[in-house]
Scaffold this motif. Structure first.
Motif, PDB file in Angstrom:
ATOM      1  N   PHE B  33      47.299  19.589  -5.935  1.00  0.00           N
ATOM      2  CA  PHE B  33      47.705  18.321  -6.548  1.00  0.00           C
ATOM      3  C   PHE B  33      49.180  18.305  -6.913  1.00  0.00           C
ATOM      4  N   SER B  34      49.661  17.087  -7.198  1.00  0.00           N
ATOM      5  CA  SER B  34      51.022  16.959  -7.712  1.00  0.00           C
ATOM      6  C   SER B  34      51.052  17.513  -9.141  1.00  0.00           C
ATOM      7  N   PHE B  35      52.247  17.767  -9.660  1.00  0.00           N
ATOM      8  CA  PHE B  35      52.370  18.338 -11.006  1.00  0.00           C
ATOM      9  C   PHE B  35      51.703  17.441 -12.053  1.00  0.00           C
ATOM     10  N   LYS B  36      51.936  16.137 -11.928  1.00  0.00           N
ATOM     11  CA  LYS B  36      51.383  15.194 -12.915  1.00  0.00           C
ATOM     12  C   LYS B  36      49.862  15.205 -12.894  1.00  0.00           C
ATOM     13  N   MET B  37      49.315  15.261 -11.685  1.00  0.00           N
ATOM     14  CA  MET B  37      47.850  15.266 -11.562  1.00  0.00           C
ATOM     15  C   MET B  37      47.284  16.559 -12.127  1.00  0.00           C
ATOM     16  N   LEU B  39      48.627  18.421 -14.450  1.00  0.00           N
ATOM     17  CA  LEU B  39      48.765  18.346 -15.909  1.00  0.00           C
ATOM     18  C   LEU B  39      47.660  17.469 -16.502  1.00  0.00           C
ATOM     19  N   LEU B  40      47.415  16.342 -15.857  1.00  0.00           N
ATOM     20  CA  LEU B  40      46.384  15.430 -16.356  1.00  0.00           C
ATOM     21  C   LEU B  40      44.999  16.081 -16.300  1.00  0.00           C
ATOM     22  N   ALA B 163      50.420   8.685  -8.730  1.00  0.00           N
ATOM     23  CA  ALA B 163      49.672   9.939  -8.926  1.00  0.00           C
ATOM     24  C   ALA B 163      49.808  10.852  -7.722  1.00  0.00           C
TER      25      ALA B 163
END
Lengths: 158, 164
Positions: B33-37, B39-40, B163
């Motif tokens: 996943f991407s960093f934001k995903m 983290l979420l 996202a």
């Protein structure tokens, strides 16, 4: 009655948030929401159980209303502020929005005290204002940090 | 205030072990996943732990205590951080196994059983101390609800370009 008031408040804020023009993507809103909620939960538990600075009502109904306020109303208010802050073009407007949100937060806290959901022991309104300010500032910088992160794409990246 | 024990024993070791192993596994599987995903995903698990433990384990509900004392302490905080990898791997495996909407119920059931098993071990080592007639079977009702919310949130986020 308290549950009704705070559910209504949560729904109104939810509706306003839903219709609000947003420059911040949903994923960043959610990250800020979770962090702010966790800060509020930790803060209130420490102030209540560990330090005994505040006291939350032992009535189940008032306690549920307190939970709605702590976990939905206040974090939503922070998100509303964050999105409004991003839209506001001038510094003056940003300051006005900040003060307005602070006043609404304090209004909610006064309402909680009037309804007997929250009792101050070794606590006062100035500490609450400071806590709300800190909360808004932290949420802003959390969002700034998250917003700066570059995407790391991998196989099957979502 | 109720004090269950004072020494550094099984519950602390369990929390540290699961946390370290969990985050190590997340680190190794982070590129999905991407960093934001990512983290979420971690935040959702931590938030869920915080939410339930700061809601139904506090007076006037007070259905259980976490770790050694009924007050909030450092190891309580670490034990909430421990939940992060679970919510990450919940989504990670959903993607990795390329599951469809029709698999959701069975998938949630499997994860609920994993949650139940983990909670049973955590109860055995002294992380959870049930009160007021509360038992692990009541916890079982929370797992599917939380997982359903999480999966729905993920489906919604999947449609969002930010996202990705």
């Amino acid at each position: 009655m308290t549950v009704f008031i705070f559910t209504l408040l949560a729904l109104i804020l939810g509706a306003v948030y839903n219709y609000q023009k947003k420059n911040i993507p949903l994923i960043e809103n959610l990250i800020v929401f979770f962090i702010v909620s966790m800060l509020l939960m930790n803060g209130s538990t420490i102030l209540w159980l560990n330090l005994n600075f505040i006291k939350v009502s032992v009535s189940i109904e008032k306690y549920i209303a307190f939970i709605i306020c702590r976990n939905i109303v206040l974090p939503l208010l922070v998100l509303l502020w964050l999105n409004l802050n991003e839209i506001a073009k001038t510094f003056q407007r940003r300051v006005i929005i900040f003060i307005m949100v602070l006043l609404v937060s304090m209004g909610i806290e006064i309402l909680q005290r009037l309804l007997g959901m929250l009792i101050y022991n070794k606590w006062n309104a100035i500490f609450s204002v400071m806590l709300f300010c800190a909360n808004l500032i932290i949420s802003f910088y959390v969002w700034k940090i998250v917003n700066k992160q570059e995407r790391v794409k991998g196989v099957g990246s979502v | 205030m109720v004090r269950y024990d004072q020494s550094f024993d099984a519950n602390e070791i369990f929390v540290l072990m699961v946390t370290v192993i969990g985050y190590l596994a997340v680190y190794l599987a982070r590129k999905q996943f991407s960093f934001k995903m990512l983290l979420l995903c971690l935040l959702f698990g931590i938030y869920t732990g915080f939410f339930f433990d700061h809601t139904i384990s506090l007076y006037p509900m007070n259905y259980y205590d976490v770790n050694e004392v009924s007050k909030f302490e450092l190891f309580d905080f670490i034990s909430y951080v421990m939940y992060g990898p679970f919510s990450y791997f919940f989504i990670y495996l959903w993607e990795k196994l390329q599951l469809q909407t029709r698999h959701a119920v069975a998938y949630i059931l499997c994860w609920s059983l994993i949650g139940l098993l983990t909670e049973a071990v955590a109860h055995k080592v002294g992380i959870y101390h049930y009160r007021e007639g509360f038992s692990i079977f009541y916890s079982f009702t929370f797992y599917p609800i939380v997982q359903l919310i999480w999966l729905n949130l993920y489906w919604k986020l999947k449609k969002e370009p930010a996202a990705n």
